[in-house]
Design a protein around this motif. Structure first.
Motif, PDB file in Angstrom:
ATOM      1  N   LYS A 119       0.850  -1.178   0.000  1.00  0.00           N
ATOM      2  CA  LYS A 119       0.000   0.000   0.000  1.00  0.00           C
ATOM      3  C   LYS A 119       0.894   1.239   0.000  1.00  0.00           C
ATOM      4  O   LYS A 119       2.105   1.151   0.188  1.00  0.00           O
ATOM      5  CB  LYS A 119      -0.903   0.006   1.241  1.00  0.00           C
ATOM      6  CG  LYS A 119      -1.807  -1.211   1.373  1.00  0.00           C
ATOM      7  CD  LYS A 119      -2.906  -1.219   0.342  1.00  0.00           C
ATOM      8  CE  LYS A 119      -3.814  -2.424   0.523  1.00  0.00           C
ATOM      9  NZ  LYS A 119      -4.920  -2.453  -0.458  1.00  0.00           N
ATOM     10  N   PRO A 120       0.335   2.429  -0.207  1.00  0.00           N
ATOM     11  CA  PRO A 120       1.161   3.647  -0.177  1.00  0.00           C
ATOM     12  C   PRO A 120       1.852   3.832   1.174  1.00  0.00           C
ATOM     13  O   PRO A 120       1.246   3.633   2.221  1.00  0.00           O
ATOM     14  CB  PRO A 120       0.148   4.763  -0.433  1.00  0.00           C
ATOM     15  CG  PRO A 120      -0.969   4.092  -1.175  1.00  0.00           C
ATOM     16  CD  PRO A 120      -1.064   2.722  -0.578  1.00  0.00           C
ATOM     17  N   VAL A 121       3.125   4.181   1.132  1.00  0.00           N
ATOM     18  CA  VAL A 121       3.903   4.396   2.352  1.00  0.00           C
ATOM     19  C   VAL A 121       4.723   5.669   2.208  1.00  0.00           C
ATOM     20  O   VAL A 121       5.449   5.837   1.219  1.00  0.00           O
ATOM     21  CB  VAL A 121       4.852   3.206   2.636  1.00  0.00           C
ATOM     22  CG1 VAL A 121       5.678   3.480   3.893  1.00  0.00           C
ATOM     23  CG2 VAL A 121       4.072   1.916   2.811  1.00  0.00           C
ATOM     24  N   LYS A 122       4.634   6.560   3.187  1.00  0.00           N
ATOM     25  CA  LYS A 122       5.471   7.749   3.201  1.00  0.00           C
ATOM     26  C   LYS A 122       6.792   7.374   3.856  1.00  0.00           C
ATOM     27  O   LYS A 122       6.835   7.019   5.035  1.00  0.00           O
ATOM     28  CB  LYS A 122       4.801   8.888   3.961  1.00  0.00           C
ATOM     29  CG  LYS A 122       5.553  10.212   3.836  1.00  0.00           C
ATOM     30  CD  LYS A 122       4.788  11.366   4.444  1.00  0.00           C
ATOM     31  CE  LYS A 122       5.537  12.674   4.178  1.00  0.00           C
ATOM     32  NZ  LYS A 122       4.863  13.821   4.810  1.00  0.00           N
ATOM     33  N   VAL A 123       7.895   7.456   3.108  1.00  0.00           N
ATOM     34  CA  VAL A 123       9.181   6.962   3.589  1.00  0.00           C
ATOM     35  C   VAL A 123      10.156   8.068   3.985  1.00  0.00           C
ATOM     36  O   VAL A 123      11.214   7.792   4.544  1.00  0.00           O
ATOM     37  CB  VAL A 123       9.842   6.043   2.529  1.00  0.00           C
ATOM     38  CG1 VAL A 123       8.994   4.802   2.302  1.00  0.00           C
ATOM     39  CG2 VAL A 123      10.074   6.793   1.230  1.00  0.00           C
ATOM     40  N   SER A 124       9.821   9.313   3.671  1.00  0.00           N
ATOM     41  CA  SER A 124      10.669  10.436   4.072  1.00  0.00           C
ATOM     42  C   SER A 124       9.780  11.672   4.197  1.00  0.00           C
ATOM     43  O   SER A 124       8.559  11.589   4.020  1.00  0.00           O
ATOM     44  CB  SER A 124      11.786  10.673   3.051  1.00  0.00           C
ATOM     45  OG  SER A 124      11.287  11.297   1.879  1.00  0.00           O
ATOM     46  N   GLU A 134      -3.025   1.636  -6.726  1.00  0.00           N
ATOM     47  CA  GLU A 134      -3.633   2.271  -5.561  1.00  0.00           C
ATOM     48  C   GLU A 134      -3.893   3.756  -5.824  1.00  0.00           C
ATOM     49  O   GLU A 134      -3.060   4.444  -6.418  1.00  0.00           O
ATOM     50  CB  GLU A 134      -2.730   2.135  -4.342  1.00  0.00           C
ATOM     51  CG  GLU A 134      -2.711   0.746  -3.729  1.00  0.00           C
ATOM     52  CD  GLU A 134      -3.960   0.455  -2.912  1.00  0.00           C
ATOM     53  OE1 GLU A 134      -4.558   1.402  -2.371  1.00  0.00           O
ATOM     54  OE2 GLU A 134      -4.344  -0.730  -2.827  1.00  0.00           O
ATOM     55  N   ASP A 135      -5.025   4.250  -5.364  1.00  0.00           N
ATOM     56  CA  ASP A 135      -5.320   5.679  -5.425  1.00  0.00           C
ATOM     57  C   ASP A 135      -4.748   6.348  -4.179  1.00  0.00           C
ATOM     58  O   ASP A 135      -4.879   5.825  -3.067  1.00  0.00           O
ATOM     59  CB  ASP A 135      -6.835   5.920  -5.483  1.00  0.00           C
ATOM     60  CG  ASP A 135      -7.430   5.442  -6.791  1.00  0.00           C
ATOM     61  OD1 ASP A 135      -6.727   5.525  -7.817  1.00  0.00           O
ATOM     62  OD2 ASP A 135      -8.587   4.980  -6.781  1.00  0.00           O
ATOM     63  N   TYR A 136      -4.113   7.491  -4.374  1.00  0.00           N
ATOM     64  CA  TYR A 136      -3.564   8.207  -3.233  1.00  0.00           C
ATOM     65  C   TYR A 136      -3.492   9.689  -3.566  1.00  0.00           C
ATOM     66  O   TYR A 136      -3.033  10.078  -4.640  1.00  0.00           O
ATOM     67  CB  TYR A 136      -2.165   7.687  -2.883  1.00  0.00           C
ATOM     68  CG  TYR A 136      -1.494   8.484  -1.790  1.00  0.00           C
ATOM     69  CD1 TYR A 136      -1.927   8.394  -0.476  1.00  0.00           C
ATOM     70  CD2 TYR A 136      -0.438   9.346  -2.091  1.00  0.00           C
ATOM     71  CE1 TYR A 136      -1.333   9.130   0.530  1.00  0.00           C
ATOM     72  CE2 TYR A 136       0.168  10.092  -1.102  1.00  0.00           C
ATOM     73  CZ  TYR A 136      -0.278   9.984   0.210  1.00  0.00           C
ATOM     74  OH  TYR A 136       0.314  10.722   1.199  1.00  0.00           O
ATOM     75  N   THR A 137      -3.964  10.518  -2.644  1.00  0.00           N
ATOM     76  CA  THR A 137      -3.934  11.976  -2.827  1.00  0.00           C
ATOM     77  C   THR A 137      -2.824  12.563  -1.967  1.00  0.00           C
ATOM     78  O   THR A 137      -2.807  12.340  -0.753  1.00  0.00           O
ATOM     79  CB  THR A 137      -5.273  12.608  -2.427  1.00  0.00           C
ATOM     80  OG1 THR A 137      -6.321  12.017  -3.208  1.00  0.00           O
ATOM     81  CG2 THR A 137      -5.238  14.108  -2.668  1.00  0.00           C
ATOM     82  N   PRO A 138      -1.879  13.295  -2.559  1.00  0.00           N
ATOM     83  CA  PRO A 138      -0.801  13.906  -1.776  1.00  0.00           C
ATOM     84  C   PRO A 138      -1.341  14.785  -0.653  1.00  0.00           C
ATOM     85  O   PRO A 138      -2.365  15.463  -0.818  1.00  0.00           O
ATOM     86  CB  PRO A 138      -0.042  14.734  -2.815  1.00  0.00           C
ATOM     87  CG  PRO A 138      -0.350  14.083  -4.125  1.00  0.00           C
ATOM     88  CD  PRO A 138      -1.758  13.581  -3.994  1.00  0.00           C
ATOM     89  N   VAL A 139      -0.644  14.760   0.480  1.00  0.00           N
ATOM     90  CA  VAL A 139      -1.061  15.545   1.633  1.00  0.00           C
ATOM     91  C   VAL A 139      -0.860  17.027   1.376  1.00  0.00           C
ATOM     92  O   VAL A 139      -1.664  17.860   1.789  1.00  0.00           O
ATOM     93  CB  VAL A 139      -0.279  15.110   2.891  1.00  0.00           C
ATOM     94  CG1 VAL A 139      -0.632  15.999   4.091  1.00  0.00           C
ATOM     95  CG2 VAL A 139      -0.573  13.648   3.219  1.00  0.00           C
ATOM     96  N   ASP A 140       0.243  17.389   0.676  1.00  0.00           N
ATOM     97  CA  ASP A 140       0.499  18.792   0.349  1.00  0.00           C
ATOM     98  C   ASP A 140       1.240  18.880  -0.976  1.00  0.00           C
ATOM     99  O   ASP A 140       1.613  17.857  -1.574  1.00  0.00           O
ATOM    100  CB  ASP A 140       1.291  19.493   1.461  1.00  0.00           C
ATOM    101  CG  ASP A 140       2.588  18.773   1.786  1.00  0.00           C
ATOM    102  OD1 ASP A 140       3.399  18.552   0.858  1.00  0.00           O
ATOM    103  OD2 ASP A 140       2.808  18.439   2.965  1.00  0.00           O
TER     104      ASP A 140
END
Length: 312
Positions: A119-124, A134-140
């Motif tokens: 699944k989407p993972v924020k790594v930095s 997978e659908d994912y909307t950037p936080v900023d």
């Protein structure tokens, strides 16, 4: 079509070399079941963006699964794989239980089942890795998305050694830098460097499958104009100068080309090394110092270490 599931219960240290052996043997897919993923902490403001089920993981150690078509060559292939894995002991790699099991599965059973692990993972601070489906909307607006398809034979880009490298690149890279990625694999580090402002990235790997995978992933992420992929053994015959070299490879391999890295780097250039299990930390550190590098920062996640070193 029927497939054979090759499953080995081993250690976290052995995951990378074992996976490489399975890929080279022609595995049509690899799944890593590491219980560390259930409790992994990525650092301040970083974290997994999904929930995993403990039922899918061993209580200790790591299980690596690979899939091979059932044919007349299967038995020979399995024996060769076992022999290659046991050969890792000669390189002082802990194999743990080193227990192999085989089972037969139908194609439709494994072709999609492994996706539950990815699944989407924020790594930095600025990089999030997501699978293509997978659908994912950037936080900023500052968040960079890297899309990967692990079906192309390489990992999801969320192994601690890869995460450490991406975090180190984020710390060290400057806009307009020229970068060399040694042992590029899926190309995820090259893509990260391009998205973080590199002007040119040379991605190198000896494995033809890796070269093709890195090219496909670079195109998928629209950085093919920045990332150039080449089949090459480490830094052999590379004479261009780079601002930054990154290598996510086993410690035993890193020490073999530290001198070449010092030659390829520009004055004050940065050398990021990862893939180093903690007990190999001092060996790599000593090699870097002996070749004129200054250790600027040491990053650690679980049992893995990465160095940010500068050419003095």
């Amino acid at each position: 079509m029927k497939w054979s599931e090759f499953s080995i219960h081993t250690t976290q240290e052995a995951v990378e070399p074992v996976s490489n052996i399975l890929h080279e043997a022609g595995a049509s897919g690899v799944v890593i079941e590491d219980p560390h993923d259930l409790v992994k902490e990525w650092g301040v403001n970083l974290g997994e963006l999904y929930q995993l089920s403990p039922d899918d993981y061993p209580e200790e150690g790591v299980i690596v699964k690979a899939y091979f078509p059932v044919n007349s060559f299967l038995a020979e292939t399995i024996e060769e794989i076992k022999e290659s894995i046991n050969g890792l002991l000669l390189h002082d790699i802990d194999l743990g239980y080193n227990k192999v099991t085989l089972s037969e599965v139908q194609e439709e059973e494994w072709a999609t089942a492994w996706k539950k692990y990815y699944k989407p993972v924020k790594v930095s601070n600025s990089i999030t890795i997501k699978p293509t489906w997978e659908d994912y909307t950037p936080v900023d607006d500052h968040e960079c998305i890297i899309e990967l398809d692990p079906g192309m034979a390489f990992g999801t880009g969320t192994h601690p050694t890869t995460v450490l490298c991406i975090q180190a690149i984020e710390k060290a890279i400057q806009p307009g830098d020229s970068v060399v990625d040694v042992g590029t694999g899926s190309g995820v580090l090259s893509i990260a460097a391009a998205k973080l402002g590199a002007k040119r990235v040379l991605a190198l790997d000896l494995d033809e499958i890796a070269v093709n995978s890195a090219r496909v992933n670079s195109e998928l992420n629209h950085v093919e104009s920045v990332v150039s992929v080449k089949q090459n053994n480490l830094l052999e015959q590379i004479d261009e100068q780079a601002d930054l070299i990154v290598a996510n490879i086993l410690a035993e391999v890193i020490v073999r080309f530290v001198h070449d890295a010092a030659t390829v780097l520009k004055p004050n250039g940065t050398f990021i090394t990862s893939g180093i299990i903690n007990r190999k930390k001092q060996e790599v550190k000593d090699c870097l110092l002996e070749n004129g590098f200054i250790i600027e920062e040491t990053l650690q996640m679980e049992d893995w270490v990465a160095f940010i070193a500068r050419k003095s």
